[in-house]
Design a protein around this motif. Sequence first.
Motif, PDB file in Angstrom:
ATOM      1  N   SER A   1       1.625  -1.026  -0.055  1.00  0.00           N
ATOM      2  CA  SER A   1      -0.036   0.336  -0.105  1.00  0.00           C
ATOM      3  C   SER A   1       1.265   1.046  -0.046  1.00  0.00           C
ATOM      4  CB  SER A   1      -0.919  -0.614   1.181  1.00  0.00           C
ATOM      5  OG  SER A   1      -0.611  -0.118   2.628  1.00  0.00           O
ATOM      6  N   ASN A   2       2.044   1.120  -0.063  1.00  0.00           N
ATOM      7  CA  ASN A   2       3.114   1.743   0.414  1.00  0.00           C
ATOM      8  C   ASN A   2       3.991   2.523  -1.291  1.00  0.00           C
ATOM      9  OD1 ASN A   2       2.030   3.160   3.161  1.00  0.00           O
ATOM     10  ND2 ASN A   2       3.735   1.672   3.287  1.00  0.00           N
ATOM     11  N   ILE A   3       3.471   1.842  -2.130  1.00  0.00           N
ATOM     12  CA  ILE A   3       4.153   1.704  -3.117  1.00  0.00           C
ATOM     13  C   ILE A   3       4.326   3.358  -4.184  1.00  0.00           C
ATOM     14  CG2 ILE A   3       5.009   1.108  -5.684  1.00  0.00           C
ATOM     15  CD1 ILE A   3       4.809  -1.961  -4.209  1.00  0.00           C
ATOM     16  N   ASN A   4       5.048   3.709  -4.865  1.00  0.00           N
ATOM     17  CA  ASN A   4       4.807   5.700  -5.133  1.00  0.00           C
ATOM     18  C   ASN A   4       4.945   5.062  -6.639  1.00  0.00           C
ATOM     19  OD1 ASN A   4       3.587   6.442  -3.239  1.00  0.00           O
ATOM     20  ND2 ASN A   4       5.922   6.946  -1.834  1.00  0.00           N
ATOM     21  N   VAL A   5       4.426   5.057  -7.188  1.00  0.00           N
ATOM     22  CA  VAL A   5       5.329   4.914  -8.761  1.00  0.00           C
ATOM     23  C   VAL A   5       4.350   6.448  -9.551  1.00  0.00           C
ATOM     24  CG1 VAL A   5       4.920   2.703  -8.255  1.00  0.00           C
ATOM     25  CG2 VAL A   5       2.974   3.579  -9.485  1.00  0.00           C
ATOM     26  N   ALA A   6       5.178   6.946 -10.741  1.00  0.00           N
ATOM     27  CA  ALA A   6       4.698   7.849 -11.712  1.00  0.00           C
ATOM     28  C   ALA A   6       4.942   6.836 -12.879  1.00  0.00           C
ATOM     29  CB  ALA A   6       5.631   8.639 -11.595  1.00  0.00           C
ATOM     30  N   GLU A   7       4.272   7.878 -13.820  1.00  0.00           N
ATOM     31  CA  GLU A   7       3.907   7.720 -15.196  1.00  0.00           C
ATOM     32  C   GLU A   7       4.807   8.631 -16.235  1.00  0.00           C
ATOM     33  OE1 GLU A   7       0.071   6.242 -17.168  1.00  0.00           O
ATOM     34  OE2 GLU A   7       0.670   7.866 -18.359  1.00  0.00           O
ATOM     35  N   TYR A   8       5.898   7.210 -16.586  1.00  0.00           N
ATOM     36  CA  TYR A   8       6.960   8.303 -17.550  1.00  0.00           C
ATOM     37  C   TYR A   8       6.384   7.966 -18.813  1.00  0.00           C
ATOM     38  CZ  TYR A   8       9.239   9.148 -13.499  1.00  0.00           C
ATOM     39  OH  TYR A   8       9.964   9.255 -11.996  1.00  0.00           O
ATOM     40  N   ARG A   9       6.456   8.545 -19.867  1.00  0.00           N
ATOM     41  CA  ARG A   9       6.331   8.131 -21.937  1.00  0.00           C
ATOM     42  C   ARG A   9       7.055   9.352 -22.553  1.00  0.00           C
ATOM     43  NH1 ARG A   9       0.408   8.257 -23.089  1.00  0.00           N
ATOM     44  NH2 ARG A   9      -0.501   8.232 -21.043  1.00  0.00           N
TER      45      ARG A   9
ATOM     46  N   ALA B   1      13.415   4.685 -14.875  1.00  0.00           N
ATOM     47  CA  ALA B   1      12.548   4.939 -16.303  1.00  0.00           C
ATOM     48  C   ALA B   1      13.485   4.739 -16.722  1.00  0.00           C
ATOM     49  CB  ALA B   1      11.896   6.510 -15.797  1.00  0.00           C
ATOM     50  N   ILE B   2      14.321   6.003 -16.828  1.00  0.00           N
ATOM     51  CA  ILE B   2      15.488   6.049 -17.271  1.00  0.00           C
ATOM     52  C   ILE B   2      16.217   5.037 -17.999  1.00  0.00           C
ATOM     53  CG2 ILE B   2      17.780   7.457 -17.729  1.00  0.00           C
ATOM     54  CD1 ILE B   2      17.106   9.918 -16.101  1.00  0.00           C
ATOM     55  N   PHE B   3      16.576   3.934 -17.112  1.00  0.00           N
ATOM     56  CA  PHE B   3      16.808   3.173 -17.756  1.00  0.00           C
ATOM     57  C   PHE B   3      16.044   2.294 -18.447  1.00  0.00           C
ATOM     58  CE2 PHE B   3      17.667  -1.914 -16.462  1.00  0.00           C
ATOM     59  CZ  PHE B   3      19.078  -1.980 -16.827  1.00  0.00           C
ATOM     60  N   ASP B   4      14.635   2.254 -18.118  1.00  0.00           N
ATOM     61  CA  ASP B   4      13.526   1.270 -18.204  1.00  0.00           C
ATOM     62  C   ASP B   4      13.805   2.130 -20.468  1.00  0.00           C
ATOM     63  OD1 ASP B   4      13.737  -0.085 -17.363  1.00  0.00           O
ATOM     64  OD2 ASP B   4      11.703   0.774 -16.776  1.00  0.00           O
ATOM     65  N   ALA B   5      13.674   3.612 -20.487  1.00  0.00           N
ATOM     66  CA  ALA B   5      13.789   4.284 -22.037  1.00  0.00           C
ATOM     67  C   ALA B   5      14.610   4.032 -21.957  1.00  0.00           C
ATOM     68  CB  ALA B   5      13.652   5.963 -20.837  1.00  0.00           C
TER      69      ALA B   5
END
Length: 70
Positions: free
Chosen positions: A6-14, A36-40
């Motif tokens: 319940s404490n996971i904080n995620v953001a949406e990157y595009r 996010a940069i690693f995945d992008a």
Amino acid sequence: MDANISNINVAEYRLMYFWGAWITSKVIIAETDAEAIFDADAVFANSTNLKNWRGNVVLFCGNRKVKIYN
């Protein structure tokens, strides 16, 4: 319910490219900019279309530019 879940904080990157308007190439859900940069970076490296795109390719989080690919 597990307290950690319940404490996971995620953001949406595009990962987006500009062609008259910003077009989304890939949506990435990550906890940090670094993740996010690693995945992008992996998506960009494996996409001939994005690597050869003559316009801007940018990783956004909301309206914030996180990384610009050239």
